[in-house]
Design a protein around this motif. Structure first.
Motif, PDB file in Angstrom:
ATOM      1  N   PRO A 131       0.794  -1.235   0.000  1.00  0.00           N
ATOM      2  CA  PRO A 131       0.000   0.000   0.000  1.00  0.00           C
ATOM      3  C   PRO A 131       0.825   1.284   0.000  1.00  0.00           C
ATOM      4  CG  PRO A 131      -0.799  -1.536   1.668  1.00  0.00           C
ATOM      5  CD  PRO A 131       0.519  -2.055   1.189  1.00  0.00           C
ATOM      6  N   LEU A 132       2.050   1.236   0.515  1.00  0.00           N
ATOM      7  CA  LEU A 132       2.842   2.457   0.694  1.00  0.00           C
ATOM      8  C   LEU A 132       3.092   3.131  -0.654  1.00  0.00           C
ATOM      9  CD1 LEU A 132       4.321   4.266   2.732  1.00  0.00           C
ATOM     10  CD2 LEU A 132       6.348   2.831   2.380  1.00  0.00           C
ATOM     11  N   ASN A 133       2.564   4.340  -0.800  1.00  0.00           N
ATOM     12  CA  ASN A 133       2.671   5.149  -2.029  1.00  0.00           C
ATOM     13  C   ASN A 133       1.872   4.572  -3.201  1.00  0.00           C
ATOM     14  OD1 ASN A 133       4.436   7.021  -0.762  1.00  0.00           O
ATOM     15  ND2 ASN A 133       6.132   5.595  -1.101  1.00  0.00           N
ATOM     16  N   TYR A 134       1.017   3.582  -2.956  1.00  0.00           N
ATOM     17  CA  TYR A 134       0.159   3.044  -4.010  1.00  0.00           C
ATOM     18  C   TYR A 134      -0.933   4.062  -4.312  1.00  0.00           C
ATOM     19  CZ  TYR A 134      -2.981  -0.249  -6.425  1.00  0.00           C
ATOM     20  OH  TYR A 134      -3.785  -0.880  -7.347  1.00  0.00           O
ATOM     21  N   HIS A 135      -0.870   4.654  -5.505  1.00  0.00           N
ATOM     22  CA  HIS A 135      -1.788   5.741  -5.885  1.00  0.00           C
ATOM     23  C   HIS A 135      -1.782   6.857  -4.830  1.00  0.00           C
ATOM     24  CE1 HIS A 135      -3.198   3.595  -9.351  1.00  0.00           C
ATOM     25  NE2 HIS A 135      -3.712   2.611  -8.631  1.00  0.00           N
ATOM     26  N   GLY A 136      -0.656   7.013  -4.140  1.00  0.00           N
ATOM     27  CA  GLY A 136      -0.524   8.088  -3.156  1.00  0.00           C
ATOM     28  C   GLY A 136      -0.913   7.731  -1.741  1.00  0.00           C
ATOM     29  N   PHE A 137      -1.266   6.468  -1.469  1.00  0.00           N
ATOM     30  CA  PHE A 137      -1.604   6.088  -0.096  1.00  0.00           C
ATOM     31  C   PHE A 137      -0.367   6.256   0.778  1.00  0.00           C
ATOM     32  CE2 PHE A 137      -2.530   3.230   3.470  1.00  0.00           C
ATOM     33  CZ  PHE A 137      -3.830   3.626   3.776  1.00  0.00           C
ATOM     34  N   PRO A 138      -0.488   6.936   1.944  1.00  0.00           N
ATOM     35  CA  PRO A 138       0.706   7.365   2.676  1.00  0.00           C
ATOM     36  C   PRO A 138       1.282   6.365   3.670  1.00  0.00           C
ATOM     37  CG  PRO A 138      -1.240   8.340   3.677  1.00  0.00           C
ATOM     38  CD  PRO A 138      -1.716   7.553   2.489  1.00  0.00           C
ATOM     39  N   LYS A 139       0.643   5.229   3.893  1.00  0.00           N
ATOM     40  CA  LYS A 139       1.078   4.312   4.939  1.00  0.00           C
ATOM     41  C   LYS A 139       1.235   2.888   4.398  1.00  0.00           C
ATOM     42  CE  LYS A 139       1.000   7.412   8.259  1.00  0.00           C
ATOM     43  NZ  LYS A 139       2.157   7.731   9.135  1.00  0.00           N
TER      44      LYS A 139
END
Length: 254
Positions: A59-67
């Motif tokens: 999830p980290l940086n996936y489409h901008g997700f931060p965590k």
């Protein structure tokens, strides 16, 4: 629709990624306590994935997700962003982990409680978990995606709860989100027919109230419109020659 059929070698890589994702969820179990922040849980999971398991948090940086994980508390349906808010006694929280090992993704989520939950929260979690396993039970070559959705929907609605329709399970492998989409509602006999070698997630989101949801201004956090509790359980599964294999089993007893 292009659905990938995994080779035996790819299936082994999916087994390893799934096993490690489940290991992260096992690891974090004793840390979910009143007073801990979801950001602290995120750090524990991130460091374990990277430093101990040698994997990448998907999830980290996936489409901008931060965590590195999603933490969805009480009326949050999915995609909750870890932050500085501490868990309170009785909070129900879904922790969703996806990691990448040797290019392949393992994806699973579970419900946890900070201290003793309310009877309603425990019951809703039990309904969501049972719905997941009822959906898994119908997976086999020749079954359809509609069989999975219809089975889950019928069970959840028989328990006077509702199934979220805007978010669904998905194919998974080299990609985080592959075809097909795996709906948690539908009609038996409809949709894609399953074949051995397919890998996908089943992850029903179940609301205590109505099924309707909305996305908060952060662009990620999904909540119930009526502020009712929500619960979710998720496994990655493989369609085998004669049935189904859960790729993300817990190693914890009980």
């Amino acid at each position: 629709m292009s659905v990938t059929i995994k080779t035996p070698e790819e299936q082994d890589k999916m087994r390893e990624a799934g096993r490690l994702a489940a290991q992260v969820l096992d690891m974090i179990t004793p840390h979910v306590q009143p007073g801990v922040t979801t950001d602290e849980l995120n750090t524990l999971c991130h460091d374990y994935m990277v430093d101990e398991l040698g994997t990448t948090p998907a999830p980290l940086n996936y489409h901008g997700f931060p965590k590195s994980i999603c933490t969805s508390i009480n009326h949050v349906v999915c995609h909750g962003i870890p932050g500085e808010k501490a868990l309170k006694k009785g909070d129900a929280v879904n922790i969703d982990v996806t990691l990448i090992k040797d290019g392949y993704h393992g994806d699973s989520s579970r419900m946890y409680f900070a201290g003793e939950p309310s009877i309603k929260a425990r019951r809703l979690s039990d309904i969501a978990e049972a719905a997941l396993y009822k959906g898994i039970e119908v997976v086999r070559p020749g079954a359809t995606l509609g069989d999975i959705g219809a089975t889950i929907q019928a069970f959840v609605e028989s328990q006077r709860a509702s199934v979220v329709r805007e978010y669904c399970g998905h194919g998974i492998g080299l990609g985080f989100h592959e075809e097909p989409q795996v709906l948690h509602y539908g009609k038996a006999g409809q949709g894609l027919r399953l074949e051995a070698g397919m890998t996908f997630t089943i992850e029903p989101m179940v609301n205590a109230g109505k099924r309707h949801v909305k996305v908060l201004p952060d662009g990620w956090t999904v909540v119930t419109k009526d502020h009712s509790l929500s619960a979710q359980w998720e496994h990655t599964v493989l369609v085998t020659e004669d049935g189904v294999e859960i790729l993300t089993p817990s190693q914890l007893g009980g």
